[in-house]
Design a protein around this motif. Structure first.
Motif, short mmCIF file in Angstrom:
data_model
loop_
_atom_site.label_atom_id
_atom_site.label_comp_id
_atom_site.label_asym_id
_atom_site.label_seq_id
_atom_site.Cartn_x
_atom_site.Cartn_y
_atom_site.Cartn_z
N LEU A 230 0.83 -1.21 0.00
CA LEU A 230 0.00 0.00 0.00
C LEU A 230 0.86 1.26 0.00
N ILE A 231 1.96 1.21 0.73
CA ILE A 231 2.88 2.35 0.75
C ILE A 231 3.50 2.56 -0.63
N TYR A 232 3.87 1.46 -1.29
CA TYR A 232 4.39 1.57 -2.66
C TYR A 232 3.35 2.19 -3.59
N ALA A 233 2.12 1.70 -3.51
CA ALA A 233 1.06 2.24 -4.37
C ALA A 233 0.83 3.72 -4.10
N GLY A 234 0.75 4.07 -2.82
CA GLY A 234 0.54 5.47 -2.47
C GLY A 234 1.66 6.38 -2.95
N THR A 235 2.89 5.88 -2.88
CA THR A 235 4.05 6.66 -3.33
C THR A 235 3.95 6.95 -4.83
N LEU A 236 3.56 5.95 -5.63
CA LEU A 236 3.42 6.17 -7.07
C LEU A 236 2.28 7.13 -7.39
N ILE A 237 1.17 6.97 -6.68
CA ILE A 237 0.04 7.87 -6.90
C ILE A 237 0.43 9.31 -6.55
N ARG A 238 1.14 9.48 -5.47
CA ARG A 238 1.61 10.81 -5.07
C ARG A 238 2.46 11.45 -6.16
N ASP A 239 3.21 10.62 -6.88
CA ASP A 239 4.08 11.14 -7.93
C ASP A 239 3.37 11.29 -9.27
N GLY A 240 2.06 11.09 -9.29
CA GLY A 240 1.31 11.36 -10.50
C GLY A 240 0.92 10.16 -11.33
N VAL A 241 1.25 8.96 -10.89
CA VAL A 241 0.86 7.76 -11.62
C VAL A 241 -0.63 7.51 -11.38
N ASP A 242 -1.35 7.09 -12.43
CA ASP A 242 -2.76 6.79 -12.30
C ASP A 242 -2.98 5.74 -11.21
#
Length: 274
Positions: A230-242
């Motif tokens: 979940l932390i990995y997913a949140g990090t990517l979303i924070r950086d603009g990944v869909d």
């Protein structure tokens, strides 16, 4: 001054100098301190990515002790733990392994996923986990008495390992144990928001996906999504990944190769990010 201290500290490289973020879920911190006060060997049991390693890092920092961590695997030999003779410019010289360093100088030695190591390797810890508190270095002909501050901590995932590997009773019964699981929903949301640097509302959506995926355990999945995922997913979303792409990368594709199960996981994501 710090450089001078480090030069005389054999475990300087293993000291936890920055406080790790750890959000307690229950009384695990207080129980660990009681175990450490008596230098009891400690076993941490729980699913992958639920915070066992971060907990040990936090407690080492809190107690001011160096932390020597080894990720166990089936190729690990006893020499990888205790040390070996090596050739160098001075000839043949003994080099302590990480376990021996912790035993000599008073560190916490953490064996992560201990059941991944061969049983003929892990048997070397037996004399350290009873009243003897000593480590025989057979190849060197030395018996190392454990430093008063030394403690041995191991971790493993009983749910995942039980089908193929498990800890021998002769080893298991030498340890006190703390059991870990994924944190309560509100706590897990707080952890994901903090570690990924995202809003609590987004973290709550990711936690919801994970909790539904965990219900699929033993129904096609070995394990559901971990807090780490979940932390990995949140990090990517924070950086603009869909969000869908982020969850697909960090959860769906990492959890399964089965097309039907992958489709079921994508349905969970779509429901959270319509």
């Amino acid at each position: 001054m710090q450089r001078d201290l480090d030069a005389t500290d054999p475990l300087a490289d293993y000291r936890v100098r920055t406080p790790p973020y750890y959000r307690p879920a229950a009384r695990e911190g207080a129980l660990y301190e009681h175990a450490y006060a008596h230098r009891l060997p400690l076993m941490l049991k729980g699913p992958t990515g639920c915070g066992k390693t971060r907990f040990v890092e936090y407690m080492a920092w809190k107690l001011g002790r160096p932390l020597v961590t080894l990720a166990c695997n089936e190729d690990m030999s006893a020499s990888d733990l205790v040390g070996r003779w090596l050739l160098d410019e001075r000839g043949t010289t003994w080099h302590d392994g990480p376990l021996t360093l912790a035993v000599r100088h008073g560190g916490i030695c953490y064996l992560d996923e201990v059941v991944e190591a061969r049983q003929d390797t892990t048997v070397v810890i037996h004399p350290l986990t009873d009243a003897r508190r000593m480590l025989p270095l057979d190849r060197k002909g030395e018996l190392v008495q454990a430093h008063p501050d030394f403690q041995l901590v191991v971790s493993y995932n009983p749910g995942y390992q039980s089908r193929a590997k498990d800890m021998k009773p002769s080893t298991r019964q030498r340890f006190a144990a703390l059991e870990f699981d994924y944190p309560p929903e509100a706590v897990e949301t707080e952890i994901v928001a903090h570690e990924a640097g995202i809003a609590p509302e987004l973290a709550a959506r990711l936690v919801g996906i994970a909790r539904r995926s965990r219900a699929l355990r033993e129904r096609g999945l070995d394990e559901g999504a971990s807090t780490r995922m979940l932390i990995y997913a949140g990090t990517l979303i924070r950086d603009g990944v869909d969000p869908r792409d982020s969850c697909d990368m960090t959860m769906t594709r990492a959890l399964t190769d089965d097309p039907d199960m992958a489709a079921a996981l994508r349905d969970l994501v779509d429901a959270s990010f319509p």
